[in-house]
Design a protein around this motif. Structure first.
Motif, mmCIF file in Angstrom:
data_model
loop_
_atom_site.group_PDB
_atom_site.id
_atom_site.type_symbol
_atom_site.label_atom_id
_atom_site.label_comp_id
_atom_site.label_asym_id
_atom_site.label_seq_id
_atom_site.Cartn_x
_atom_site.Cartn_y
_atom_site.Cartn_z
ATOM 1 N N SER A 32 5.375 11.121 4.317
ATOM 2 C CA SER A 32 3.943 10.948 4.579
ATOM 3 C C SER A 32 3.263 10.278 3.390
ATOM 4 C CB SER A 32 3.287 12.303 4.840
ATOM 5 O OG SER A 32 3.286 13.077 3.647
ATOM 6 N N ARG A 33 2.067 9.738 3.618
ATOM 7 C CA ARG A 33 1.298 9.134 2.517
ATOM 8 C C ARG A 33 0.915 10.198 1.495
ATOM 9 N NH1 ARG A 33 -3.352 5.039 4.441
ATOM 10 N NH2 ARG A 33 -3.375 4.735 2.171
ATOM 11 N N THR A 75 0.835 -1.192 0.000
ATOM 12 C CA THR A 75 0.000 0.000 0.000
ATOM 13 C C THR A 75 0.876 1.249 0.000
ATOM 14 O OG1 THR A 75 -0.062 0.185 2.406
ATOM 15 C CG2 THR A 75 -1.702 -1.267 1.372
ATOM 16 N N SER A 76 0.227 2.396 -0.187
ATOM 17 C CA SER A 76 0.964 3.650 -0.149
ATOM 18 C C SER A 76 1.547 3.896 1.237
ATOM 19 C CB SER A 76 0.056 4.811 -0.547
ATOM 20 O OG SER A 76 -1.035 4.928 0.346
ATOM 21 N N ALA A 77 0.895 3.334 2.283
ATOM 22 C CA ALA A 77 1.429 3.461 3.646
ATOM 23 C C ALA A 77 2.768 2.730 3.769
ATOM 24 C CB ALA A 77 0.428 2.924 4.656
ATOM 25 N N ASP A 78 2.872 1.558 3.104
ATOM 26 C CA ASP A 78 4.136 0.817 3.118
ATOM 27 C C ASP A 78 5.238 1.620 2.416
ATOM 28 O OD1 ASP A 78 2.874 -1.376 4.347
ATOM 29 O OD2 ASP A 78 2.247 -2.167 2.392
ATOM 30 N N ALA A 95 5.318 4.861 2.116
ATOM 31 C CA ALA A 95 5.625 6.024 2.961
ATOM 32 C C ALA A 95 6.591 5.637 4.081
ATOM 33 C CB ALA A 95 4.337 6.605 3.532
ATOM 34 N N ARG A 96 6.345 4.459 4.713
ATOM 35 C CA ARG A 96 7.223 4.021 5.810
ATOM 36 C C ARG A 96 8.638 3.773 5.303
ATOM 37 N NH1 ARG A 96 2.563 1.414 7.803
ATOM 38 N NH2 ARG A 96 2.995 -0.441 6.532
ATOM 39 N N TYR A 116 4.932 -1.537 -5.612
ATOM 40 C CA TYR A 116 3.674 -0.807 -5.426
ATOM 41 C C TYR A 116 3.296 -0.073 -6.711
ATOM 42 C CZ TYR A 116 0.384 2.803 -4.001
ATOM 43 O OH TYR A 116 -0.720 3.619 -3.920
ATOM 44 N N VAL A 149 3.735 10.591 -0.867
ATOM 45 C CA VAL A 149 3.736 9.468 -1.807
ATOM 46 C C VAL A 149 2.723 9.714 -2.924
ATOM 47 C CG1 VAL A 149 3.204 7.015 -2.092
ATOM 48 C CG2 VAL A 149 4.554 7.784 -0.126
ATOM 49 N N SER A 150 1.532 10.160 -2.556
ATOM 50 C CA SER A 150 0.477 10.427 -3.542
ATOM 51 C C SER A 150 0.900 11.524 -4.500
ATOM 52 C CB SER A 150 -0.819 10.817 -2.828
ATOM 53 O OG SER A 150 -1.829 11.127 -3.770
#
Length: 348
Positions: free
Chosen positions: A34-35, A23-26, A28-29, A67, A38-39
């Motif tokens: 931040s997410r 995911t975008s959270a992965d 970002a980490r 991703y 990434v977006s």
């Protein structure tokens, strides 16, 4: 002796465990951002200033994790997609048109659009429009193989399609129409032949399905030029095979033709070779002219005269699509394309 069966993590014996979808959270980490960042990076958002090192770090994290942004989710967030749908051609297209569409797709990609070609063979206009609308494209660019009716345009508009552009032989209500002046191609070819003294002119009419949308108007233009010059036009049905060309060449003495417009360079080259094999001298007994100005025509002996056709550049059409999607088009709803001019070589 009993065998133990290894149970996959999801509890379904014998089934390969599904890998977790990144995911975008992965991303970002892994990238340490931040997410939202990434977006912005992966959606090529230019309104937010992000340093190039940060952009590179996000892209590298996305590549490492495998991703890929979810197009449907992005469409929901933005209210529209970045997809341009091109219905695939149902008819044989030559090098001129293949090159045009290749350039168009490249230009659209550089403007951050995803180009999707859609096979619509066998669908009527409204069914085709519904199928296209299911993908929620930002724009549809149709080349005329599937008719775009006013009802089809309404379906597309109600589904959120921002731009419908047609490239064909006539105006389509409710769209931005780029009209290909096909009659002019045949007209300038026959004007050239009559100017060289030819008075009984054959015009090749391909028998391949779907080419009538081009060959019919070209024949009409050829007849118009012949009438103006007091000459005669004879339609010549021809399949794109050596056998068909040979059969037509064998009938040449009875046809009494002193020139032929071959529809395009490929048909003209096919027929010219058959005429030469049948002992017909080109251009002394029969002048031959094609259309599209293909390189191969310059390599023949005699070199093939042709009609050079100036299509709209792919970059210009891509910009028209982008402006139509963004609502910034100032052009008239209808533009006539195809500036046609004769390139005279040895075959005429």
């Amino acid at each position: 002796m009993s065998q133990s069966i290894e149970q996959p993590a999801d509890g379904d014996p014998g089934r390969t465990p599904a890998r977790a979808v990144p995911t975008s959270a992965d991303v970002a980490r892994l990238a340490g951002v931040s997410r939202a960042t990434v977006s912005y990076v992966l959606n090529n958002t230019s309104a937010v200033r992000i340093s190039e090192p940060t952009r590179a770090r996000v892209r590298e994290a996305a590549r490492e994790l495998g991703y890929v942004p979810h197009a449907a989710a992005r469409t929901l967030r933005a209210g529209h997609s970045r997809m341009v749908l091109l219905p695939t051609a149902h008819v044989p297209v030559g090098s001129l048109y293949s090159g045009f569409f290749h350039d168009l797709q490249g230009a659209l990609r550089r403007l951050d659009y995803t180009v999707v070609q859609y096979g619509s063979i066998g669908l009527d206009p409204e069914d085709a429009a519904r199928a296209w609308a299911e993908l929620r494209p930002a724009a549809v660019v149709s080349t005329g193989e599937v008719e775009v009716t006013s009802e089809a345009v309404d379906i597309l508009r109600r589904s959120g399609v921002k731009a419908v552009i047609t490239i064909g032989t006539g105006r389509t209500e409710g769209t931005r129409s780029l009209v290909l002046d096909q009659p002019r191609v045949g007209e300038v070819a026959v004007e050239h032949l009559t100017a060289t003294g030819r008075r009984r002119i054959g015009v090749v009419v391909p028998e391949e399905p779907g080419l009538g949308m081009f060959s019919g108007p070209r024949l009409e233009g050829a007849r118009r030029a012949a009438r103006a010059a007091g000459a005669a036009v004879v339609p010549l049905p021809l399949a794109y095979t050596e056998e068909s060309a040979g059969e037509l060449a064998a009938r040449w003495p009875e046809l009494g033709l002193d020139a032929v417009f071959g529809y395009n360079d490929e048909y003209a080259m096919l027929l010219m070779r058959a005429l030469q094999d049948a002992g017909v001298a080109v251009p002394e007994e029969t002048a031959v002219i094609g259309a599209d100005d293909l390189l191969l025509g310059r390599l023949l002996r005699p070199r093939l005269s042709t009609v050079h056709i100036d299509l709209i550049p792919g970059r210009e059409l891509a910009e028209l699509v982008d402006n139509a999607v963004n609502g910034t088009v100032d052009d008239p709803a209808t533009r006539v394309l195809l500036n046609s001019r004769v390139v005279r070589r040895e075959s005429t």
